[in-house]
Scaffold this motif. Structure first.
Motif, PDB file in Angstrom:
ATOM      1  N   LEU A 326      39.831  37.564  36.628  1.00 25.92           N
ATOM      2  CA  LEU A 326      38.378  37.695  36.657  1.00 25.92           C
ATOM      3  C   LEU A 326      37.979  39.158  36.478  1.00 25.92           C
ATOM      4  O   LEU A 326      37.027  39.473  35.758  1.00 25.92           O
ATOM      5  N   GLY A 327      38.721  40.067  37.137  1.00 31.15           N
ATOM      6  CA  GLY A 327      38.435  41.490  37.000  1.00 31.15           C
ATOM      7  C   GLY A 327      38.557  41.957  35.564  1.00 31.15           C
ATOM      8  O   GLY A 327      37.740  42.754  35.081  1.00 31.15           O
ATOM      9  N   TYR A 328      39.583  41.439  34.851  1.00 31.67           N
ATOM     10  CA  TYR A 328      39.779  41.806  33.448  1.00 31.67           C
ATOM     11  C   TYR A 328      38.616  41.297  32.590  1.00 31.67           C
ATOM     12  O   TYR A 328      38.111  42.016  31.712  1.00 31.67           O
ATOM     13  N   LEU A 329      38.173  40.061  32.851  1.00 30.24           N
ATOM     14  CA  LEU A 329      37.057  39.505  32.096  1.00 30.24           C
ATOM     15  C   LEU A 329      35.779  40.332  32.290  1.00 30.24           C
ATOM     16  O   LEU A 329      35.046  40.629  31.342  1.00 30.24           O
ATOM     17  N   ILE A 330      35.523  40.709  33.554  1.00 34.26           N
ATOM     18  CA  ILE A 330      34.321  41.492  33.854  1.00 34.26           C
ATOM     19  C   ILE A 330      34.385  42.849  33.164  1.00 34.26           C
ATOM     20  O   ILE A 330      33.420  43.299  32.533  1.00 34.26           O
ATOM     21  N   ARG A 331      35.537  43.501  33.284  1.00 35.60           N
ATOM     22  CA  ARG A 331      35.715  44.828  32.679  1.00 35.60           C
ATOM     23  C   ARG A 331      35.495  44.755  31.165  1.00 35.60           C
ATOM     24  O   ARG A 331      34.746  45.556  30.587  1.00 35.60           O
TER      25      ARG A 331
END
Length: 423
Positions: A326-331
């Motif tokens: 999820l963090g990668y998607l947001i970034r």
């Protein structure tokens, strides 16, 4: 509201007599003894009324036509004075643009009554319907006059978070806050001061430059003293409002406050009313604090020739998301929108991200970190979005979060909120 009246008359004794009468009806009179000075005053001061006698080196009809052409935006009242009582002369002058025609010698009591009536109608046509204050058109006229003076100051007063308050407590309640604010300001002004309304939540005060700072201090104190009475007991205890509606549900909003930006001097270096208003808004922004009312005053400062200070938009975002995917998607999504996503957060740094996206933790353990951030002065302008699987809205908002965003959520919604807070 102190109206400005321009008297254009080549004679010496009579215009001085007329000026004395006008000053007695709570208006400010200025005398020009020739057409050149008169036309210059019309352009620079935008008087509310022009009184012109047939002593000038031009026909009254021609002069009225010229003034109407020069002042089509502001349309001052024109009162013509003439030694002639001829009916045809009256008709010609009135058809050329004059609002009134008086034959000399003038009865002084009639003169005062007519002037007072004309100015009263002019004032009434320029009042805001809700506050009964001079409207934006008249405010701009008052500010233009300010550019030619050295003994006055101007304050721009904004009522902050009024739209948020309106969405929670209704428009009628918001109107009562504005009316209370106006009453506070009027109680502190003297007869030579001016207050007008630039828009629904922005006001302009022209006052003596020696009392401007004390006035600002009083207004911020008085407003914060009475404003708690406009909230429910529950909100008063929490110290903030929670917005309603599908789009803003879960967003924390500060109480209504006032911010004041003031300029005390140096008006001769300001080229136009638009530049002055822009400067006032910039100074007001400097007064912004996390909550509560505040003021900032600008004084004359030296800058390099043709120096330009550009606005810097902070597009830095810090993300704490334990779910790596999820963090990668947001970034990735934020970087595609042009944001600079930080991997670390240096608490001592003077420049902090515009927005922090913080996962609350399964036991809300990260809220302590949130409280620490909110206590640091260098994070004053940073907005914090707390994402969480623990649906305890008020615990999160009480910790200082600007937005409670329960999981799962759409990435597009998060980006929209980041954009909202960044601006």
């Amino acid at each position: 509201m102190l109206s400005t009246v321009l008297i254009i008359d080549k004679r010496k004794e009579l215009p001085a007599k007329y000026k004395k009468c006008i000053d007695s009806v709570e208006a400010k009179a200025i005398i020009a003894h020739n057409l050149r000075d008169g036309l210059s005053a019309v352009q620079n001061l935008e008087p509310d009324m022009i009184i012109v006698s047939d002593s000038i080196d031009e026909s009254l009809s021609g002069f009225c036509q010229k003034i109407r052409a020069l002042t089509y935006n502001t349309r001052p009242i024109i009162v013509a004075l003439s030694k002639s009582a001829d009916f045809e002369d009256r008709i010609s002058v009135l058809e050329s643009g004059a609002d009134d025609f008086l034959s000399e010698p003038v009865n002084i009591e009639e003169f005062k009554t007519r002037i007072r009536a004309h100015l009263r109608r002019d004032i009434e046509s320029n009042l805001d319907n809700k506050t009964l204050l001079p409207n934006a058109k008249y405010v701009r006229k008052a500010l233009k006059r300010l550019l030619s003076t050295d003994n006055q100051a101007v304050l721009l007063v904004g009522i902050e978070n009024l739209d948020d308050y309106k969405s929670v407590y209704t428009e009628l309640a918001a109107d009562k806050i504005v009316q209370t604010f106006v009453a506070i300001v009027k109680s502190a002004l003297d007869e030579n001061d001016f207050i007008g309304q630039l828009n629904d939540e922005t006001f302009v005060v022209v006052t003596n430059r020696f009392s401007a700072e004390k006035l600002s201090e009083f207004l911020t104190f008085a407003f914060d003293t009475v404003s708690p009475k406009f909230y429910s007991e529950e909100d008063a205890q929490k110290g903030y409002m929670v917005l309603k509606g599908e789009r803003y549900a879960g967003m924390r909003a500060n109480f209504v406050s006032i911010l004041i930006g003031g300029i005390l001097e140096g008006f001769n270096m300001i080229s136009s009313v638009d530049v002055l208003i822009e400067r006032l808004f910039a100074v007001k922004q400097l007064a912004k604090i996390p909550s509560g009312s505040n003021y900032a005053i600008e004084r004359v400062k030296l800058t390099g020739t043709d120096s330009v200070v550009a606005d810097v938009i902070n597009k830095n975002v810090y993300i704490y998301e334990p779910d790596e995917s999820l963090g990668y998607l947001i970034r990735t999504a934020l970087e595609l929108q042009g944001y600079d996503v930080q991997s670390e957060l240096a608490l001592e740094s003077a420049i902090q991200p515009a927005v922090i996206v913080l996962d609350s933790g399964e036991g809300l353990e990260n809220l302590e970190f949130l409280r620490k951030i909110k206590s640091l002065q260098n994070f004053v302008n940073t907005k914090v979005i707390v994402t969480t699987t623990v649906h305890n809205k008020f615990a999160i908002l009480d910790s200082g979060a600007d937005l409670y965003l329960p999981k799962p959520y759409e990435i597009s919604d998060l980006i929209r909120w980041v954009e909202f807070f960044k601006s």
